[in-house]
Design a protein around this motif. Sequence first.
Motif, mmCIF file in Angstrom:
data_model
loop_
_atom_site.group_PDB
_atom_site.id
_atom_site.type_symbol
_atom_site.label_atom_id
_atom_site.label_comp_id
_atom_site.label_asym_id
_atom_site.label_seq_id
_atom_site.Cartn_x
_atom_site.Cartn_y
_atom_site.Cartn_z
ATOM 1 N N TYR A 193 0.831 -1.208 0.000
ATOM 2 C CA TYR A 193 0.000 0.000 0.000
ATOM 3 C C TYR A 193 0.862 1.253 0.000
ATOM 4 O O TYR A 193 0.541 2.249 -0.640
ATOM 5 N N ALA A 194 2.000 1.164 0.718
ATOM 6 C CA ALA A 194 2.888 2.327 0.810
ATOM 7 C C ALA A 194 3.437 2.692 -0.561
ATOM 8 O O ALA A 194 3.806 3.831 -0.813
ATOM 9 N N LYS A 195 3.500 1.732 -1.446
ATOM 10 C CA LYS A 195 4.057 1.997 -2.767
ATOM 11 C C LYS A 195 2.988 2.361 -3.784
ATOM 12 O O LYS A 195 3.210 2.285 -4.986
ATOM 13 N N ASN A 197 0.286 0.886 -4.506
ATOM 14 C CA ASN A 197 -0.498 -0.206 -5.084
ATOM 15 C C ASN A 197 -1.689 -0.493 -4.175
ATOM 16 O O ASN A 197 -1.814 0.090 -3.101
ATOM 17 N N PHE A 253 0.231 -10.209 -10.486
ATOM 18 C CA PHE A 253 0.924 -9.851 -9.248
ATOM 19 C C PHE A 253 2.373 -9.425 -9.481
ATOM 20 O O PHE A 253 3.143 -9.307 -8.541
ATOM 21 N N PHE A 255 3.892 -6.674 -10.151
ATOM 22 C CA PHE A 255 4.392 -5.511 -9.419
ATOM 23 C C PHE A 255 4.342 -5.716 -7.905
ATOM 24 O O PHE A 255 4.892 -4.945 -7.155
ATOM 25 N N ALA A 256 3.612 -6.752 -7.501
ATOM 26 C CA ALA A 256 3.364 -6.897 -6.067
ATOM 27 C C ALA A 256 4.146 -8.042 -5.457
ATOM 28 O O ALA A 256 4.147 -8.219 -4.246
ATOM 29 N N GLU A 257 4.843 -8.808 -6.284
ATOM 30 C CA GLU A 257 5.384 -10.081 -5.809
ATOM 31 C C GLU A 257 6.288 -9.935 -4.590
ATOM 32 O O GLU A 257 6.383 -10.840 -3.786
ATOM 33 N N TRP A 258 6.951 -8.776 -4.480
ATOM 34 C CA TRP A 258 7.851 -8.619 -3.337
ATOM 35 C C TRP A 258 7.112 -8.128 -2.097
ATOM 36 O O TRP A 258 7.657 -8.139 -1.017
ATOM 37 N N ASP A 259 5.944 -7.647 -2.309
ATOM 38 C CA ASP A 259 5.236 -7.023 -1.197
ATOM 39 C C ASP A 259 4.012 -7.827 -0.773
ATOM 40 O O ASP A 259 3.055 -7.289 -0.241
#
Lengths: 765, 97, 121
Positions: A193-195, A197, A253, A255-259
């Motif tokens: 969320y901080a990024k 997304n 996912f 862009f989100a895979e690390w988060d």
Amino acid sequence: MDMNEIKEIFFQECEEQLAELESGLLKLNDGDRDPETVNAVFRAVHSIKGGAGAFGLDDLVSFAHVFETTLDCVRSNRLDPGPEVLKVMLKSADVLADLTNAARDGGSVDEARSRQLIKELEALANGEVPQASAVAEPVAPVSKAAPVAVAPVVNDEGFQPVAFSFDDFETDEPASMEMPTYEIVFKPKSDLYAKGNDATLLLRDLSRLGEMSIHCDMDTLPSLDRLSPETAYFSWKVSLKTDKGEDAIRTVFEFAEWDCDLDVSLVSGETAPVGEELPMQPVPFDLSILDDEPVGPIGVIEEEEQLAAQQEIRNAAVAAAGTASNVLQMAQSAARAPAEKSAGAAASAAAQSAAAQQAAASAATPTIRVDLDRVDRLINLVGELVINQAMLSQSVVENDANGTSSINMGLEELQQLTREIQDSVMAIRAQPVKPVFQRMSRIVREIADMTGKSVRLITEGENTEVDKTVIDKLAEPLTHMIRNAVDHGLETPEKRLAAGKSAEGTVRLTAKHRSGRIVIELADDGAGINREKVRQKAIDNDLIAADANLSDEEIDNLIFHAGFSTADKISDISGRGVGMDVVKRSIQALGGRINISSKPGHGSVFTMSLPLTLAVLDGMVVTVANQTLVVPLTAIVETLQPEAAAIHSFGSNQRLISIRNSFCPLVDVGRILNFRASQANPVEGVALLVESEGGGQRALMVDAIQGQRQVVIKSLEANYTHVPGIAAATILGDGRVALILDVDTIVAASRGQSLKPEMSLAAAG
Amino acid sequence: MASKKTARKTLSLAPVLDLNEATTLHEKLLGLKGSDLTIDASAVERVGTLCVQVLMAGAKTWEEEHLSFTFSKVSDAFEKTTQLIGVDIDHLMAKEI
Amino acid sequence: MKKRVLTVDDSRTIRNMLLVTLNNAGFETIQAEDGVEGLEVLEEANPDVIVTDINMPRLDGFGFIEGVRKNDRYRAVPILVLTTESDAEKKNRARQAGATGWIVKPFDPTKLIDAIERVTA
């Protein structure tokens, strides 16, 4: 704007980046270790690669990529940019320039060379620092025996082969078969969320892949008091029926895979239950609402006036920003649009506001790009204005004999204003000679390689400005002179060492302004002119009489005569059949002068003096045999009224004039241009003492001086044909055409006693 | 129309319920604790997960305190998004009387 | 209301390609030439999404992203990194700085629009 226009911009940008690249590399070569210099060099190549990729210019991309990789090693201090490394890089910059040109103009490049350099660059990137070879060795020939497979050097995903998938073909075939169902466990972290997304977006994209049921796990959600609003609490278990495959799911996912924690598993069978205990909510397919633009004005409840006010502010801000960005966009397109005749006031107003806006936005470079056509048109118009103003002045003078009226004063102001406008307009087109000088460093490198000489090029005064039209025409003669200097001027390293000089020769290229002209000097520290050889050659070629008495300077300047070449063998480099006479002619065609001074054993200096512009000229208007001529003011030292006592005749029809205890040959302009058959009486005319660059002084005799004025140069070659002794033409205030005298040619022709007449002048009046 | 008692308060949600709004919304809800609450979500154009979390935490807290926490009006966007991410708000919708 | 995209790239070529692509796709495009200018115009641009290059003079993409994430008002804006850099290290740095996602150059318009759609509501 379409892609072709963008492509044109790309190539323009490439030119700038290539210049940036070269000057950066040269700085590094001079020992500059500023990280910003390295960064700028890296960015230049990177930027070219980026743009080239967008246009599918694969050759350019592959080369730039390898180059960039090596530069990255320098940037990260893994590779020290020593002289040997920079040598490879400078050559690579040349190849990159060639590739860029080939991409634009469709020409071909020396593939062997670029392959060789790719190998060298890769070797550098792999930590193989080349051994410093002895003095410059000729280019190593590329091994023909084993052709280098060059294609797969790069494996950036940018130009990976496209993964071919058969999925598309298989989709409808097994239509009757059950569609695979996947179970996806998705646990976002707070970072997601901080990024910027959001799980809502990911789940939206996921739902578009097929039929989705979802369970939101809220177990970890604390009570309001203990909740930290930016922490991720929710997680999801999703059942997705899709034929798009697991990759498509994972791509969602990407862009989100690390988060987040993500688990995707295939649950075979259409009806496979996804944990019976989970109440699954089918999600409707109509998700269009998420893409919809927000609707209308928003209803506001009294208690929440604050929110409403916030919204209003927000709306206003959006609107304001919108207008600003429109202006910006309009400005950008106006500034970049090709010159359109109809563009008119609106566009220029936009361009002006663009300039203001952009200047405000980035104070660092307050510049605008203007199509050259527009500037040229403006300069032409101002030229016409100057002529028109002169004609107006003249007719006022003719119709107003006493010359006291206020009209006259107004005219003077007009004249001054016109002049200022003209200067300002010319300043728009003025550019530093830097790009031309930069090109020369490449020429030097290439010839040094070919001749096995070691050369250092030093440039000074690169920022000296001169009209773009002059710059454009400067490159060719300068190139030739540089080649000449390296090929003929400098000695081989062995000879230099034997003569007690350093093995490395120096060529110094200097530009400066001097009394309204630009002076370009090319100096080498070579052997200098072998005067005996030149003199003998001139005698052999029947250029001078065997007993002619010539000063050193005059001998040196013989090399500018047609067909003169002192090199024992014709080398490829200076170019067959192109001698210094061609250089001189092209310099003269620019209204310039060139001369040489040489010191045996210490080198030669070529000095070119050129007008700052090809558009206007300050001239003295004179009468010769009823013709009106213009003599460039820069050539005139002084004017004199000859007295009979000062005139001395000698020889058959040579005359000298004594000026303050020295004698100067008197040249009758009317005679030499064949305006009249016999010499005029000097006492009845006026003598103009002129100085040609290195050619000594001459007194040019004319019948009368009409006045001094600025004239707009009209090319004779373009409108008529080249006439020897005449540089160009102009239109005077009364509408008559007047010829502009080519003083250097006249002076040269007047040396008839020792030189073969090189002009056969037809009366060109 | 939701019944309006004197103690009942109303909170209208902002159009954009993003990362920034989560903290604001959290503070607002904390300030409204102890009263029956009606949420007006009719102006919502965009709602992110964080704000849904705050609202659901609110609903949970209100329930624990035996107070009423209901949505009076919801925009399409609000309804669709909560549905999409599997957050059921049906039981929180104000009942027509 | 159109979605507003702020692009930050020092290459004139890429800026123009972005402008054409985004305008054609119905976005409103605001452009900056480097990270410093990007931060300067942030307020005025009020973007729904940001697309930024990494290698730029004055302030690179990493610094720019960090700057946006520190801005109270705009820290929630999704940021896509437009870059030719493919190695994990660079992506990692961009992510640590707060990038939402990335688009690998040479971009094709579809990929670009697709990525923007993915991170915007």
